[in-house]
Each structure stands twice: as C-alpha cells, then as structure tokens.
Design a protein around this motif. Structure first.
Motif, mmCIF file in Angstrom:
data_model
loop_
_atom_site.group_PDB
_atom_site.id
_atom_site.type_symbol
_atom_site.label_atom_id
_atom_site.label_comp_id
_atom_site.label_asym_id
_atom_site.label_seq_id
_atom_site.Cartn_x
_atom_site.Cartn_y
_atom_site.Cartn_z
ATOM 1 N N LYS A 55 0.067 -7.033 -10.791
ATOM 2 C CA LYS A 55 1.126 -6.671 -11.734
ATOM 3 C C LYS A 55 1.053 -5.198 -12.108
ATOM 4 C CE LYS A 55 3.124 -8.037 -16.188
ATOM 5 N NZ LYS A 55 3.002 -8.968 -17.351
ATOM 6 N N GLN A 56 -0.167 -4.690 -12.343
ATOM 7 C CA GLN A 56 -0.324 -3.324 -12.840
ATOM 8 C C GLN A 56 -0.216 -2.281 -11.733
ATOM 9 O OE1 GLN A 56 -3.691 -2.815 -15.422
ATOM 10 N NE2 GLN A 56 -3.697 -0.579 -15.272
ATOM 11 N N PHE A 57 -0.760 -2.576 -10.544
ATOM 12 C CA PHE A 57 -0.842 -1.550 -9.511
ATOM 13 C C PHE A 57 0.190 -1.722 -8.394
ATOM 14 C CE2 PHE A 57 -4.848 -1.008 -11.628
ATOM 15 C CZ PHE A 57 -5.073 0.359 -11.560
ATOM 16 N N ASP B 244 -7.859 10.085 -7.426
ATOM 17 C CA ASP B 244 -6.543 10.323 -6.855
ATOM 18 C C ASP B 244 -6.559 11.571 -5.969
ATOM 19 O OD1 ASP B 244 -6.364 12.558 -8.527
ATOM 20 O OD2 ASP B 244 -5.242 11.475 -10.070
ATOM 21 N N SER B 245 -5.399 11.963 -5.469
ATOM 22 C CA SER B 245 -5.309 13.098 -4.548
ATOM 23 C C SER B 245 -5.716 14.412 -5.187
ATOM 24 C CB SER B 245 -3.876 13.216 -4.014
ATOM 25 O OG SER B 245 -3.524 12.067 -3.289
ATOM 26 N N GLU B 246 -5.684 14.467 -6.520
ATOM 27 C CA GLU B 246 -6.096 15.664 -7.249
ATOM 28 C C GLU B 246 -7.556 15.606 -7.659
ATOM 29 O OE1 GLU B 246 -3.918 18.072 -7.390
ATOM 30 O OE2 GLU B 246 -2.416 16.754 -6.461
ATOM 31 N N LYS B 247 -8.299 14.624 -7.117
ATOM 32 C CA LYS B 247 -9.728 14.430 -7.385
ATOM 33 C C LYS B 247 -10.019 13.947 -8.802
ATOM 34 C CE LYS B 247 -10.638 16.015 -3.277
ATOM 35 N NZ LYS B 247 -11.014 15.088 -2.177
ATOM 36 N N GLU B 248 -8.983 13.492 -9.493
ATOM 37 C CA GLU B 248 -9.191 12.991 -10.856
ATOM 38 C C GLU B 248 -9.715 11.555 -10.810
ATOM 39 O OE1 GLU B 248 -6.699 12.209 -15.014
ATOM 40 O OE2 GLU B 248 -5.825 13.440 -13.401
ATOM 41 N N TYR B 249 -10.746 11.292 -11.614
ATOM 42 C CA TYR B 249 -11.403 9.983 -11.619
ATOM 43 C C TYR B 249 -10.652 9.005 -12.518
ATOM 44 C CZ TYR B 249 -14.936 6.443 -12.742
ATOM 45 O OH TYR B 249 -15.608 5.259 -12.949
ATOM 46 N N HIS B 250 -10.536 7.758 -12.064
ATOM 47 C CA HIS B 250 -9.902 6.694 -12.841
ATOM 48 C C HIS B 250 -10.779 5.445 -12.773
ATOM 49 C CE1 HIS B 250 -5.942 8.821 -12.885
ATOM 50 N NE2 HIS B 250 -6.398 9.279 -11.721
ATOM 51 N N CYS B 251 -10.822 4.707 -13.858
ATOM 52 C CA CYS B 251 -11.547 3.440 -13.877
ATOM 53 C C CYS B 251 -10.807 2.458 -14.790
ATOM 54 C CB CYS B 251 -12.971 3.635 -14.370
ATOM 55 S SG CYS B 251 -13.934 2.094 -14.421
ATOM 56 N N VAL B 252 -10.376 1.344 -14.211
ATOM 57 C CA VAL B 252 -9.706 0.290 -14.979
ATOM 58 C C VAL B 252 -10.610 -0.937 -14.930
ATOM 59 C CG1 VAL B 252 -7.603 -1.062 -15.265
ATOM 60 C CG2 VAL B 252 -7.486 1.233 -14.245
ATOM 61 N N LYS B 253 -11.026 -1.414 -16.098
ATOM 62 C CA LYS B 253 -12.024 -2.475 -16.173
ATOM 63 C C LYS B 253 -11.404 -3.851 -16.405
ATOM 64 C CE LYS B 253 -15.887 0.368 -17.776
ATOM 65 N NZ LYS B 253 -16.711 0.094 -16.579
ATOM 66 N N ASP B 254 -12.181 -4.862 -16.021
ATOM 67 C CA ASP B 254 -11.875 -6.270 -16.316
ATOM 68 C C ASP B 254 -10.496 -6.700 -15.808
ATOM 69 O OD1 ASP B 254 -14.346 -6.636 -17.592
ATOM 70 O OD2 ASP B 254 -13.543 -5.818 -19.464
ATOM 71 N N LEU B 255 -10.196 -6.334 -14.587
ATOM 72 C CA LEU B 255 -8.955 -6.773 -13.957
ATOM 73 C C LEU B 255 -9.151 -8.133 -13.298
ATOM 74 C CD1 LEU B 255 -7.988 -3.428 -12.216
ATOM 75 C CD2 LEU B 255 -6.586 -4.556 -13.948
ATOM 76 N N THR B 256 -8.103 -8.926 -13.269
ATOM 77 C CA THR B 256 -8.077 -10.115 -12.422
ATOM 78 C C THR B 256 -7.192 -9.779 -11.219
ATOM 79 O OG1 THR B 256 -6.087 -11.082 -13.408
ATOM 80 C CG2 THR B 256 -8.219 -11.597 -14.469
ATOM 81 N N GLY C 158 -2.767 -13.401 -6.450
ATOM 82 C CA GLY C 158 -2.766 -11.960 -6.624
ATOM 83 C C GLY C 158 -3.375 -11.242 -5.431
ATOM 84 N N VAL C 159 -3.787 -9.999 -5.634
ATOM 85 C CA VAL C 159 -4.436 -9.196 -4.597
ATOM 86 C C VAL C 159 -5.574 -8.404 -5.225
ATOM 87 C CG1 VAL C 159 -2.366 -8.962 -3.161
ATOM 88 C CG2 VAL C 159 -2.840 -7.262 -4.931
ATOM 89 N N VAL C 160 -6.458 -7.890 -4.378
ATOM 90 C CA VAL C 160 -7.564 -7.051 -4.856
ATOM 91 C C VAL C 160 -7.735 -5.877 -3.894
ATOM 92 C CG1 VAL C 160 -8.750 -9.028 -5.900
ATOM 93 C CG2 VAL C 160 -9.392 -8.288 -3.592
ATOM 94 N N PRO C 161 -8.370 -4.786 -4.354
ATOM 95 C CA PRO C 161 -8.677 -3.676 -3.440
ATOM 96 C C PRO C 161 -9.674 -4.118 -2.365
ATOM 97 C CG PRO C 161 -8.882 -3.003 -5.743
ATOM 98 C CD PRO C 161 -8.754 -4.486 -5.745
ATOM 99 N N LYS C 162 -9.621 -3.470 -1.231
ATOM 100 C CA LYS C 162 -10.536 -3.804 -0.145
ATOM 101 C C LYS C 162 -11.986 -3.563 -0.540
ATOM 102 C CE LYS C 162 -10.945 -3.209 4.863
ATOM 103 N NZ LYS C 162 -10.331 -2.590 6.053
ATOM 104 N N ARG D 125 0.837 -1.213 0.000
ATOM 105 C CA ARG D 125 0.000 0.000 0.000
ATOM 106 C C ARG D 125 0.868 1.257 0.000
ATOM 107 N NH1 ARG D 125 -1.790 2.961 4.363
ATOM 108 N NH2 ARG D 125 -1.098 1.334 5.802
ATOM 109 N N HIS D 126 1.964 1.221 0.749
ATOM 110 C CA HIS D 126 2.844 2.385 0.802
ATOM 111 C C HIS D 126 3.328 2.757 -0.599
ATOM 112 C CE1 HIS D 126 3.960 0.857 5.086
ATOM 113 N NE2 HIS D 126 2.749 1.366 5.045
#
Length: 441
Positions: free
Chosen positions: A248-250, A230-242, A151-155, A78-79
């Motif tokens: 690997k990506q994050f 993110d910290s700048e309030k910008e929206y992000h969406c990444v679809k169809d992750l395993t 792997g791992v996933v977001p909470k 996480r850090h």
C-alpha cells in the motif's frame, strides 16, 4: 497408407540428386537449423530504438524457473517504485510470491479434486488435473489474487533460494505429494466421509505442503524493516512493515483498475465478449481469471495509449516462435526456414490456436513502441532472462510478430471505451480447462 520401401527410395533419390539439398544439408548438419537460415533483414529492420520508450531500469532474471508471469507483474510495480521513490535499482521478492502461489495452488488443486471426485479417474477433467497438479506458470489475475491476499516484500527481505531459481526438483515433489493427496481425497468421498473428516484431512495435507515450501524456499516474513538509499544517497528506514502495508505504501496501485485483454481470433471466441476458464486459478475465493477479447487493431491501440502515458504493460506471447534469443529479436523473418526445407509452414493465428501449434508460453513487459506515420512498427520488450541476451536483456518485437504471436495484455480500465468496459463486466463465457487461452505463462 503404408510406407513402402520403394516410395522412400524415390524420396531419397529425389533429395540426393538436388545439389541445393546437399548444400543446405551440409550447413544444417554442421551448424543447426536456425543458424543455417538466420536472416540479416530481421536485425536491420528491428534496431532497438523507439519513439515511445518508458524508463524502467535494468532487467531481472528468473533463472531456471517458470516464474515469468510474476516477474513481469513485479517488474511493472518496480518501474513505478523506482520513479516514485527516486531509486536507481530495486527488486521486489519473486521468491515471496512464489511461496504463496505454490501454497495456494495446492489448496486450489484439492478443491478441484473434490469437485470432480465422482467422475472416473480417466475422465478428461480428472486426467487434466492429475497431469500437472501445479506448476510455476500463471496468469495476471492469479498473481493479483496473491498480491491482494499476501502483499509484496523487497527482495532483500526474502531473497532467492536454490529451489526458487531452479524449481524442477521442488515441482516434482509437490506434484508427487498432490497426486497422493488426490488418491486420499477421492477415497474419502467414495467412502462417504463427512465434511469435517475431509476438512481435517485437507488441513493436515496443507500443513505438509507448508512444510515442504518452508524447507525449500524459507519462511515468508510477517513484518520487516525496509532500509534503502535513494539516487541522491539519502538514507531511509521504514520500520515494522507488513507485506500488505508495504504494498500500500510503496507500490500504491489499485489492482482493480486493470483488466486482461486478449486477441484470440477463433470462431468460438467472438470479439467484444468476456471469457473465463474452468478450473483455472490459484486462490480459492480469489480473483476470477477473466479476459476481454478484441481485434488486433484495438489490442495494439490500447497498448500504445498506455505506453504513451508512461506506463509499462504486462503481456503474454508465444516467445519461442521465430525468435532469436541471443540477439533479442522476435520477427516473422528471423529465420528463413521455409527456403531451408523447401516446405510451406504458413498457418493463420486462429489455425495455430485451434490445432495446438501456438499458445501463450511466456509473459514479459512492453516498455516501448516505435510509431511511424501514426502506425506501430516495432515494440520494446523487457524480458526476465538476465542482461546477457538481447540489448542488455531487452528484446525487439516486430509489429507483424505482435499480430501473430501476442495473446494478452493488461490494460488500465481508463483506456477502455464504455462499450468495451461493459463487455468486460458481463457474465463471461466459460472455456474448457484445456482451452489454449487457459495456458499458463
């Protein structure tokens, strides 16, 4: 020696005739042992300010579970993720890794029961297995095996459940189930069942384990979308992750770059040698639990190098020793128990390991160190007990406490010398399953 009444009467008279004994008795009976001998010196010398301090965000909370080892590992990820993706707050799912660890530990237990099936049930090995078929705790290499496979996933994708936050009831039923499995598997071996028959039985057993875990914890996701600001309030969406592609990506960490380093100064564990522990693991075919044993000066030097480069460190210790949970201080002079009782409790680190007085009980994260005149004086520790204790959940560990009660750190291979890396890569000495260095944080 028989304890005769006259001798006990002599003890009583000696105690009651000493006014100091009566004074400390009043305090300890009313306030408790630690509250009656807490020192000011420990707080004064362990102010939470550090010359090397890695920015890590807020602490997490494992609640009433023994998942510190996976919280510590996920916190180190996480850090990195907070920094690389410009996030203010974020947590990876501890419930997700908890599910797969329980699932794999059940299969690992079956494997060890079959390996020892020709031994008497009263043998030390079988008794050891049956005492606690599985539990919440673990080691660094065990969580790596889970990450590698699942792997791992977001909470947000697999949040906490009642049984992940307070695991005692789930553990009681899993262990009840596994002990029954052990009876069945041992009988199959005794009755000369075929490998196919044993495999079919194990498959049914594992389906039942999966059922228990899914009911209690929820079903782990296979794919998901990851939405965040993110910290700048910008929206992000990444679809169809395993879970694997998300890691690997994050997270993007090569787990093979990290090794476990221990400090175990007992005669049976020479420094600059590698060790493993028999029957210790979770994933059959997964990563071997392996350590490099080094002296304490080397141990701390490796930790300082990694912290100076801005990277936090998974570490294991005996957190209950001379530790003030509320104040968040771990120091040898936290409590003056010897003067309270007028008893000498002094032992060496090696003696404590050999006689069962200490072992690794908890995993946390080193996030800072205070260096004065080139020497470490105290360490900053990120715990996973929430933000209501210590300094918003962070502890201060004195350098002397580090020497006496810290046993393991996870270090990037880059910081090892060629000689140390060679020693780590050698065939490890195998320790008994009940060796203190096989304890689970």
């Amino acid at each position: 020696m028989e304890l005769e009444k006259e001798m006990t009467k002599e003890f009583r008279n000696g105690f009651t005739q000493d006014k100091k004994n009566l004074a400390v008795q009043k305090s300890a009976v009313r306030n408790g042992i630690h509250e009656s001998c807490q020192t000011v010196e420990a707080a004064v010398s362990n102010v939470p300010v550090f010359s090397v301090d890695v920015e890590v965000g807020a602490v997490a909370n494992q609640k009433a579970s023994g998942r510190c080892w996976m919280f510590a590992a996920l916190n180190t990820f996480r850090h990195k993720l907070l920094k690389s993706h410009n996030l203010k707050e974020f947590e990876l799912s501890q419930s997700y890794t908890f599910f797969w660890d329980k699932y794999e530990k059940a299969n690992y237990f079956h494997e060890n029961i079959l390996k020892t099936a020709n031994q008497e049930v009263t043998s030390r090995e079988v008794s050891f297995l049956l005492q606690t078929p599985q539990q919440d705790g673990g080691q660094w290499d065990m969580i790596v095996s889970i990450f590698d496979k699942y792997g791992v996933v977001p909470k947000t994708v697999m949040p906490e459940s009642v049984s992940s936050s307070a695991s005692s009831v789930l553990n009681s039923y899993l262990n009840k189930k596994l002990r029954k499995d052990a009876m069945i598997l041992r009988r199959l071996v005794k009755d000369n069942a075929t490998e196919e028959e044993i495999a079919a039985t194990r498959k049914q057993m594992m389906e039942e384990i999966y059922q228990i875990l899914s009911v209690s914890l929820g079903t782990p996701p296979e794919t998901f979308d990851f939405e965040y600001r993110d910290s700048e309030k910008e929206y992000h969406c990444v679809k169809d992750l395993t879970p694997q592609t998300f890691f690997k990506q994050f997270v993007g960490i090569n787990l093979d770059d990290y090794v476990s380093v221990i400090n175990a100064p007992t005669k049976d564990k020479p420094f600059n040698r590698s060790f493993t522990v028999d029957m210790l693991g979770n994933v059959v075919g997964g990563r071997e639990v392996k350590y490099l044993n080094v002296d304490m000066e080397t141990f701390k030097d490796l930790a300082i190098k990694q912290l100076k480069d801005g990277e936090s460190i998974w570490y294991g210790c005996d957190v209950g020793q001379s530790s003030d949970r509320k104040a968040g201080i771990m120091a040898m002079d936290t409590f003056d128990v010897e003067n309270l009782f007028d008893v000498d409790f002094t032992t060496t680190k090696a003696e404590r390991l050999e006689f069962g007085e200490s072992l690794m009980t908890h995993a946390m994260v080193l996030t800072g160190v205070d260096i004065v005149d080139g020497k470490s004086t105290k360490w900053k520790v990120e715990n996973s007990w929430g933000d209501k204790i210590g300094d918003k959940g962070f502890f201060v560990m004195s350098d002397e406490w580090m020497d006496e009660y810290t046993y393991q750190i996870v270090i990037k291979k880059d910081y090892l010398t060629e000689e140390q890396l060679k020693a780590f890569n050698e065939e490890p000495i195998v320790l008994a399953p009940w060796d203190p260095m096989g304890s689970l944080a």
